[in-house]
Design a protein around this motif. Structure first.
Motif, PDB file in Angstrom:
ATOM      1  N   GLY A  82       0.788  -1.225   0.000  1.00  0.00           N
ATOM      2  CA  GLY A  82       0.000   0.000   0.000  1.00  0.00           C
ATOM      3  C   GLY A  82       0.818   1.271   0.000  1.00  0.00           C
ATOM      4  N   ALA A  83       2.127   1.167   0.192  1.00  0.00           N
ATOM      5  CA  ALA A  83       2.977   2.354   0.235  1.00  0.00           C
ATOM      6  C   ALA A  83       3.237   2.931  -1.153  1.00  0.00           C
ATOM      7  N   HIS A 206       4.512   3.401   6.229  1.00  0.00           N
ATOM      8  CA  HIS A 206       3.946   4.636   6.790  1.00  0.00           C
ATOM      9  C   HIS A 206       2.488   4.408   7.192  1.00  0.00           C
ATOM     10  N   HIS A 207       2.071   5.054   8.274  1.00  0.00           N
ATOM     11  CA  HIS A 207       0.711   4.844   8.788  1.00  0.00           C
ATOM     12  C   HIS A 207      -0.371   5.300   7.816  1.00  0.00           C
ATOM     13  N   SER A 208      -0.029   6.181   6.883  1.00  0.00           N
ATOM     14  CA  SER A 208      -1.028   6.659   5.913  1.00  0.00           C
ATOM     15  C   SER A 208      -1.158   5.746   4.701  1.00  0.00           C
ATOM     16  N   ALA A 209      -0.306   4.734   4.622  1.00  0.00           N
ATOM     17  CA  ALA A 209      -0.326   3.829   3.464  1.00  0.00           C
ATOM     18  C   ALA A 209      -1.299   2.681   3.699  1.00  0.00           C
ATOM     19  N   SER A 210      -2.544   2.995   3.918  1.00  0.00           N
ATOM     20  CA  SER A 210      -3.520   1.960   4.240  1.00  0.00           C
ATOM     21  C   SER A 210      -4.013   1.254   2.980  1.00  0.00           C
ATOM     22  N   LYS A 211      -4.310  -0.013   3.131  1.00  0.00           N
ATOM     23  CA  LYS A 211      -4.840  -0.783   2.007  1.00  0.00           C
ATOM     24  C   LYS A 211      -6.223  -0.270   1.598  1.00  0.00           C
ATOM     25  N   ARG A 212      -7.022   0.161   2.558  1.00  0.00           N
ATOM     26  CA  ARG A 212      -8.360   0.667   2.228  1.00  0.00           C
ATOM     27  C   ARG A 212      -8.269   1.898   1.335  1.00  0.00           C
ATOM     28  N   ALA A 213      -7.352   2.825   1.686  1.00  0.00           N
ATOM     29  CA  ALA A 213      -7.180   4.019   0.853  1.00  0.00           C
ATOM     30  C   ALA A 213      -6.689   3.641  -0.536  1.00  0.00           C
ATOM     31  N   ALA A 214      -5.778   2.662  -0.606  1.00  0.00           N
ATOM     32  CA  ALA A 214      -5.267   2.220  -1.905  1.00  0.00           C
ATOM     33  C   ALA A 214      -6.371   1.569  -2.735  1.00  0.00           C
ATOM     34  N   PHE A 215      -7.217   0.768  -2.092  1.00  0.00           N
ATOM     35  CA  PHE A 215      -8.326   0.109  -2.804  1.00  0.00           C
ATOM     36  C   PHE A 215      -9.297   1.154  -3.342  1.00  0.00           C
ATOM     37  N   ASP A 216      -9.635   2.138  -2.524  1.00  0.00           N
ATOM     38  CA  ASP A 216     -10.547   3.193  -2.971  1.00  0.00           C
ATOM     39  C   ASP A 216      -9.949   3.980  -4.134  1.00  0.00           C
ATOM     40  N   TYR A 217      -8.626   4.190  -4.085  1.00  0.00           N
ATOM     41  CA  TYR A 217      -7.951   4.888  -5.184  1.00  0.00           C
ATOM     42  C   TYR A 217      -8.084   4.097  -6.482  1.00  0.00           C
ATOM     43  N   ASP A 238      -2.996  -9.570   2.944  1.00  0.00           N
ATOM     44  CA  ASP A 238      -3.932  -9.552   1.812  1.00  0.00           C
ATOM     45  C   ASP A 238      -5.395  -9.466   2.258  1.00  0.00           C
ATOM     46  N   MET A 239      -5.631  -9.553   3.543  1.00  0.00           N
ATOM     47  CA  MET A 239      -7.000  -9.707   4.034  1.00  0.00           C
ATOM     48  C   MET A 239      -7.902  -8.525   3.693  1.00  0.00           C
ATOM     49  N   GLU A 240      -7.355  -7.309   3.723  1.00  0.00           N
ATOM     50  CA  GLU A 240      -8.199  -6.147   3.448  1.00  0.00           C
ATOM     51  C   GLU A 240      -8.684  -6.146   2.001  1.00  0.00           C
ATOM     52  N   PHE A 241      -7.782  -6.394   1.058  1.00  0.00           N
ATOM     53  CA  PHE A 241      -8.198  -6.422  -0.347  1.00  0.00           C
ATOM     54  C   PHE A 241      -9.168  -7.565  -0.602  1.00  0.00           C
ATOM     55  N   ILE A 242      -8.938  -8.707   0.036  1.00  0.00           N
ATOM     56  CA  ILE A 242      -9.850  -9.843  -0.130  1.00  0.00           C
ATOM     57  C   ILE A 242     -11.237  -9.495   0.397  1.00  0.00           C
ATOM     58  N   SER A 243     -11.285  -8.838   1.544  1.00  0.00           N
ATOM     59  CA  SER A 243     -12.579  -8.524   2.158  1.00  0.00           C
ATOM     60  C   SER A 243     -13.295  -7.377   1.459  1.00  0.00           C
ATOM     61  N   MET A 244     -12.563  -6.463   0.833  1.00  0.00           N
ATOM     62  CA  MET A 244     -13.182  -5.312   0.175  1.00  0.00           C
ATOM     63  C   MET A 244     -13.634  -5.617  -1.246  1.00  0.00           C
ATOM     64  N   ALA A 245     -13.025  -6.593  -1.883  1.00  0.00           N
ATOM     65  CA  ALA A 245     -13.379  -6.915  -3.269  1.00  0.00           C
ATOM     66  C   ALA A 245     -14.755  -7.565  -3.351  1.00  0.00           C
ATOM     67  N   GLY A 246     -15.412  -7.373  -4.490  1.00  0.00           N
ATOM     68  CA  GLY A 246     -16.693  -8.032  -4.711  1.00  0.00           C
ATOM     69  C   GLY A 246     -16.576  -9.526  -4.611  1.00  0.00           C
ATOM     70  N   VAL A 247     -15.469 -10.070  -5.123  1.00  0.00           N
ATOM     71  CA  VAL A 247     -15.150 -11.493  -4.987  1.00  0.00           C
ATOM     72  C   VAL A 247     -13.753 -11.601  -4.402  1.00  0.00           C
ATOM     73  N   GLY A 248     -13.678 -11.959  -3.135  1.00  0.00           N
ATOM     74  CA  GLY A 248     -12.393 -12.154  -2.475  1.00  0.00           C
ATOM     75  C   GLY A 248     -12.061 -13.622  -2.430  1.00  0.00           C
ATOM     76  N   VAL A 249     -10.863 -13.964  -2.911  1.00  0.00           N
ATOM     77  CA  VAL A 249     -10.473 -15.371  -3.028  1.00  0.00           C
ATOM     78  C   VAL A 249      -9.251 -15.643  -2.167  1.00  0.00           C
ATOM     79  N   ALA A 250      -9.371 -16.589  -1.260  1.00  0.00           N
ATOM     80  CA  ALA A 250      -8.246 -17.049  -0.458  1.00  0.00           C
ATOM     81  C   ALA A 250      -7.687 -18.325  -1.068  1.00  0.00           C
ATOM     82  N   MET A 251      -6.381 -18.388  -1.159  1.00  0.00           N
ATOM     83  CA  MET A 251      -5.748 -19.595  -1.663  1.00  0.00           C
ATOM     84  C   MET A 251      -5.902 -20.725  -0.645  1.00  0.00           C
ATOM     85  N   GLY A 252      -5.875 -21.953  -1.129  1.00  0.00           N
ATOM     86  CA  GLY A 252      -5.990 -23.096  -0.235  1.00  0.00           C
ATOM     87  C   GLY A 252      -4.869 -23.195   0.769  1.00  0.00           C
TER      88      GLY A 252
END
Length: 282
Positions: A82-83, A206-217, A238-252
């Motif tokens: 996210g940085a 850096h504390h401002s490099a959040s995955k949520r902000a990156a996903f919204d961008y 990877d959990m934030e992107f997986i949870s925010m996506a319409g289809v989040g896929v976790a590997m086995g």
């Protein structure tokens, strides 16, 4: 609710996927640091259908160049957990959140005192300043397709994008968590190298490099909604992107914590987990 790929196919959900985001280590790449022919074929197929494909990884962008060239993952993606938001196709750095110099100095003092394994990243490359856990460094650099620069970190003057710290869980089980408590102004993104399951690594950014902000961008950049995104991953980072996506896929091969936030759990990376999902959903 997490379900299997077979259960997902039996549901009424028909995702309109326009962007596919891929973690690298443990997701695209197996324990030997390579991807399979099946994954390459599946990604090429969805690209031909007009789906954008991008990296979403803890790696710096210079360590994914081979994936741009070989898999065509050249669309705007997220790097260094996210940085960095970077567009390989145009060589454009959209966003960067380097660590403050004061934080770097304090972190280095702690890392040196505790004799932990650590690496430093700038846009120029990967730096090390002492020979600690050479077996880890050798495998890591082989997988990153880059060579480390041996240099005292006190003489590195470029902005520091992230520090990577690793511990052998058999020797220092809580070292990273203790370090995180001492630096609440930084983000600690945890992951494991598939080749060394008993080691735990943290990308410190850096504390401002959040995955949520990156996903919204990315959503604004592509002009899409979260429902148009499929995201693949295996690690805690990877959990934030997986949870925010319409289809989040976790590997086995992901942990239970990662699987619990996903919509779908697919096969492990060594069983073409990505290809199995892409081939039936898109």
């Amino acid at each position: 609710m997490t379900i299997s790929l077979e259960q997902f196919l039996l549901s009424d959900q028909k995702p309109d996927i326009r962007l596919a985001l891929f973690d690298v280590d443990g997701t695209l790449l197996n324990v030997d640091g390579n991807y399979t022919a099946g994954v390459q074929k599946s990604i090429a197929r969805v690209q031909a259908l007009g789906v954008k494909t991008a990296v979403a990884s803890g790696r710096p962008y210079f360590a994914t160049r081979f994936l741009w060239q070989e898999l065509g993952l050249v669309d705007t993606g997220v790097f260094c957990t996210g940085a960095q938001i970077f567009e390989p196709s145009t060589n454009t750095l959209h966003k960067a959140h380097p660590l403050p110099d004061s934080s770097v100095k304090k972190l280095l003092a702690q890392l040196r005192e505790q004799h932990l394994y650590y690496e430093l990243y700038t846009d120029a490359g990967l730096y090390i300043e002492r020979d600690v856990a050479p077996e880890i460094l050798g495998v890591h650099c082989k997988h990153l397709r880059t060579q480390p620069i041996m240099q005292s970190f006190d003489t590195v003057h470029d902005p520091v994008i992230k520090l990577l710290v690793g511990v052998d869980l058999d020797k220092s089980a809580n070292a990273l968590q203790v370090l995180e408590q001492r630096f609440p102004d930084c983000i600690f993104a945890y992951a494991k190298l598939p080749a060394y399951p008993r080691w735990l690594f943290a990308s410190i950014i850096h504390h401002s490099a959040s995955k949520r902000a990156a996903f919204d961008y990315l959503l604004a950049h592509y002009g899409i909604s979260a429902s148009n995104v499929i995201s693949f991953g295996d690690a805690q980072s990877d959990m934030e992107f997986i949870s925010m996506a319409g289809v989040g896929v976790a590997m086995g091969n992901a942990s239970d914590a990662v699987k619990n936030v996903a919509n779908i759990v697919t096969s492990p990376v060594w069983e073409d987990g990505i290809a199995k999902v892409l081939d039936v959903l898109i």
